[in-house]
Scaffold this active site. Sequence first.
Site: not given
Ligand code: 13P
Length: 339
Positions: A25, A28, A177, A219, A261-263, A289, A292
């Site tokens: 967004s 973000t 997700e 996801k 990837s979540g960090g 998917s 970051r």
């Molecule tokens: P990240 O891989 O940075 O966690 O983002 C993936 C994503 O689309 C989060 O909704």
Amino acid sequence: MTSSLAAVAKAMVAPGKGILAADESSGTIKKRFDAIQVENTEDNRRDYRELLFRSSDAMQNYISGVILYDETIRQKAKDGTPLTKLIEQAGSLPGIKVDAGTKPLPFCPGELITEGLDGLDKRIAEYVKLGAKFAKWRAVIDIGGGKPTHACINANAHALARYAALCVAGGLVPIVEPEVLMDGDHDIETCERVTEWVLKEVYQQLFYARVPLEETILKPNMVIAGKKCPKQASREEVAERTVKVLKRCVPPAVPGIAFLSGGQSDEDATAHLSLMNAIGGLPWGLTFSYGRALQAAPQKAWSGKAENTAAAQKAFAHRARMNGIAALGKWTAAQEKAA
Ligand code: 13P
């Protein structure tokens, strides 16, 4: 007979390819731009994303689809070509984030519910006209201090199922997700327990909502210790526990699973994916998917300067290639160094 949506879902997890999550967004992407001292203007957002979508090596060979934000799916490149056209020209599929973000969930302190169901059928119809082939809706589950509650998991799973049903009915493949966050100090066992609980609830709600699983993509997060947990698991343990939970929860009718990837560090995200695919014999396609973990390197290389475009594209192509190899279970640390 395979439906057209099932064919799209399959293409999203084609062997050696995965999804670029570029659906930040405007709030973000501001955080990402702040980190590289770039002003968060519409033109800068356009220039940056155009650079990614024009990275022909990465896009043609490793990126099956791109998740876009509402602004981006309507945006044109500097030369007037719609950004969705650039994606299509590279042989990739445009997708769209359709949730409206999160709000505090009443009576569940610290927990969030994802909103955006009102009028979603009409927005889906518009996005189909704009060229979208798939959609994304992210639910967030936090661990720690009594969280998560059943109320939060149930409400978010229900919303995900309502979203998924509206997508399939309206002609988009839903990426479902449910993200169990890796913030916090919880251990990997806790993440495993919560992830299993969440996925069980999500597939129950998808069943109640009559969603054809063949036309969906999952996801999920990986099963991993919280960032602040002093005891971090090995890469092998993350891979094994993640596959164990997915096998318990995700029906083989689901064509593909594409992780967030979540960090995680770039290399951890790649290594974990590769180790999981190396286990072999999995009933679904297993790919990335990433937001970051695909974009941190190109963002840094770009830093808002037009003269850095080629370097940024090179950095993106490298991460895309490493993750493409990981989606085949063939990544090694030596390949990182060779580049
Ligand atoms: P990240 O891989 O940075 O966690 O983002 C993936 C994503 O689309 C989060 O909704």
